[in-house]
Motif scaffolding. Structure first.
Motif, PDB file in Angstrom:
ATOM      1  N   MET A   1       0.909  -1.481  -0.080  1.00  0.00           N
ATOM      2  CA  MET A   1       0.158  -0.201   0.231  1.00  0.00           C
ATOM      3  C   MET A   1       0.849   0.923   0.034  1.00  0.00           C
ATOM      4  N   ASP A 252      -1.897   1.463  -4.146  1.00  0.00           N
ATOM      5  CA  ASP A 252      -1.747  -0.227  -4.086  1.00  0.00           C
ATOM      6  C   ASP A 252      -0.167  -0.104  -4.296  1.00  0.00           C
ATOM      7  N   MET A 276      -6.924   0.506  -5.904  1.00  0.00           N
ATOM      8  CA  MET A 276      -6.638  -0.157  -5.194  1.00  0.00           C
ATOM      9  C   MET A 276      -5.943  -1.627  -6.670  1.00  0.00           C
ATOM     10  N   ASP A 282     -10.994  -3.751  -8.676  1.00  0.00           N
ATOM     11  CA  ASP A 282     -10.397  -2.905  -7.342  1.00  0.00           C
ATOM     12  C   ASP A 282     -10.619  -1.755  -7.476  1.00  0.00           C
ATOM     13  N   SER A 349      -3.825  -7.790  -0.418  1.00  0.00           N
ATOM     14  CA  SER A 349      -4.594  -6.782  -0.171  1.00  0.00           C
ATOM     15  C   SER A 349      -5.397  -7.239   1.220  1.00  0.00           C
TER      16      SER A 349
END
Length: 450
Positions: A1, A252, A276, A282, A349
């Motif tokens: 992240m 991300d 993300m 996503d 994730s």
């Protein structure tokens, strides 16, 4: 992240505070100097950082904090609350027109920010809410953009509208709204043209679309990896066209993430969603409180639960839960969980949302499980007998050798799989407690992991 580096630095600062027991005013000031440097290195706007640290310091050096039973945790709680305030206090939503009126959303942004893909992602989200969206191709300068939007519309299962590249964008927008009114589309997304940089031609075109169509929301798509440039872009678009919200893409990635912490404070406009990943699924709604928790290493169990609810068949999940309660977690369940992980965006994730998981821990776990290794894991499990899958304790050395031979792998890989399985079994036992203690907007019984 995006915030991994910032998160790690902040956790180190708070570790030093927690070890002191009682805090002095100097302790707080020294810690906040480190916090300030960490935020600036993350490319957060200088004025935003200055106001943030000033507010935290004023709250933290109050006598109730320094003389309290757990001053270090109180300071961390204040930092959390001020991070939330910086990003907007609560999640913002798209504005929908009432009744049968078509809601028009104009998507704007610079070239390369991921606007066309994000438009399709957002349309897919609204389809799940029964909004019947229509994607309208208003970028007449790049035929590839029109085709990309058409393909993505097909992938997410929403309607597509195009008049090619010979009409004016404002005429296409007006025709798209008329088409939506005739065909029952509740929301129209106008995918407008981007540029490599802000210029008057682009702004005039967007202004003309707004003059010809009743736009409910103008949403700016910006690349989080551009840092402070993203904030400058947001300010320019808001000044010249007017924006109602922002979607950050590539959050991300390995970026400093300062845009997410600066945009609301500088422009006053909310961040609506965060991209993300590259898949059309996503896209996450942006909740400031959850993002603040992730930055401080507290995890984001609520988003994890929501991902699970949207990706996993609830009836199957219920059966699995009951089965695990009665018989325990076995290799059949491990296979099922691997499939569910793929649907939820993958192991990285999921781990990124777990409380107490820092980047080093996530990297350590995920380095052991890439797509090829996942395929080998499946091969090893399928090489087990039904009894071995149901009762992993049966796996002695001779059985492991047979499994390795059947899957075409080394015995060491089988041993690693068994070890990972045991860790997964432990995680399954912890999950109910984590979900219980992480209620939205409350710290509850949650223990800070640093």
């Amino acid at each position: 992240m995006a915030f991994d580096s910032l998160s790690e630095k902040l956790q180190n600062v708070f570790k030093s505070l927690r070890g002191k027991g009682r805090l002095t005013e100097d302790d707080v000031k020294t810690a906040l100097k480190e916090v300030k440097m960490a935020l600036l290195e993350a490319d957060v706007n200088f004025k935003v950082v200055k106001n943030f640290t000033k507010t935290v310091q004023e709250r933290a050096i109050g006598s109730d904090v320094l003389n309290g039973l757990n001053p270090a945790q109180t300071v961390i709680k204040i930092v959390h609350e001020e991070l939330v305030n910086m990003m907007g206090t609560e999640g913002a939503e798209i504005t929908y027109r009432p009744g049968q009126t078509v809601t028009v959303i104009m998507m704007v942004g610079l070239q390369g920010a991921g606007k066309t893909t994000t438009t399709a992602k957002l349309a897919g989200k609204l389809k799940e809410k029964s909004k019947k969206p229509l994607l309208a191709a208003c970028d007449v300068y790049r035929p590839a953009a029109i085709e990309q939007l058409r393909i993505n519309a097909e992938k997410v299962g929403v309607d597509f509208f195009s008049m090619g590249d010979s009409k004016k964008p404002s005429d296409i927008a007006r025709a798209a709204v008329e088409h939506a009114q005739k065909n029952g589309n509740k929301v129209v997304f106008l995918d407008t043209a981007g540029r490599l940089h802000i210029d008057e031609g682009m702004m005039e075109e967007l202004q003309e679309i707004k003059a010809n169509v009743d736009v409910a929301d103008t949403i700016l798509v910006v690349d989080a990896m551009t840092g402070q440039d993203a904030v400058n872009v947001a300010s320019s678009f808001d000044e010249k066209v007017g924006i109602d919200g922002v979607i950050l893409t590539k959050l991300d990635g390995d970026t400093r993430g300062g845009a997410a912490l600066s945009i609301r404070a500088v422009t006053g406009k909310p961040i609506l969603y965060a991209g993300m990943g590259e898949k059309l699924s996503d896209l996450e709604q942006f909740y400031p409180d959850r993002m603040a928790s992730r930055i401080l290493g507290m995890g984001d169990v609520l988003s994890l639960i929501e991902k699970a609810e949207s990706a996993i068949d609830q009836e199957e999940a219920k059966k699995l839960t009951e089965k695990v309660k009665k018989k325990g977690f076995d290799f059949n369940d491990y296979l099922t969980s691997m499939e569910q992980m793929k649907k939820m965006g993958g192991l990285t994730s999921i781990l990124g949302m777990m409380p107490g998981m820092n980047k080093a821990q996530v990297d350590q776990i995920t380095s052991a499980v890439d797509d090829k290794k996942m395929a080998r894991i499946s091969a090893m499990i399928y090489s087990m007998t039904p009894a071995e899958r149901e009762k992993p304790e049966l796996l002695d050395l001779s059985r492991k050798h047979r499994i390795a031979k059947g899957a075409g792998v080394d015995i060491a890989e089988v041993n690693r799989l068994v070890k990972q399985f045991k860790e997964a079994r432990k995680m399954m036992k912890k999950m109910p407690g984590m979900m219980k203690n992480n209620k939205r907007g409350r710290f509850g019984n949650f223990k800070f992991p640093f």
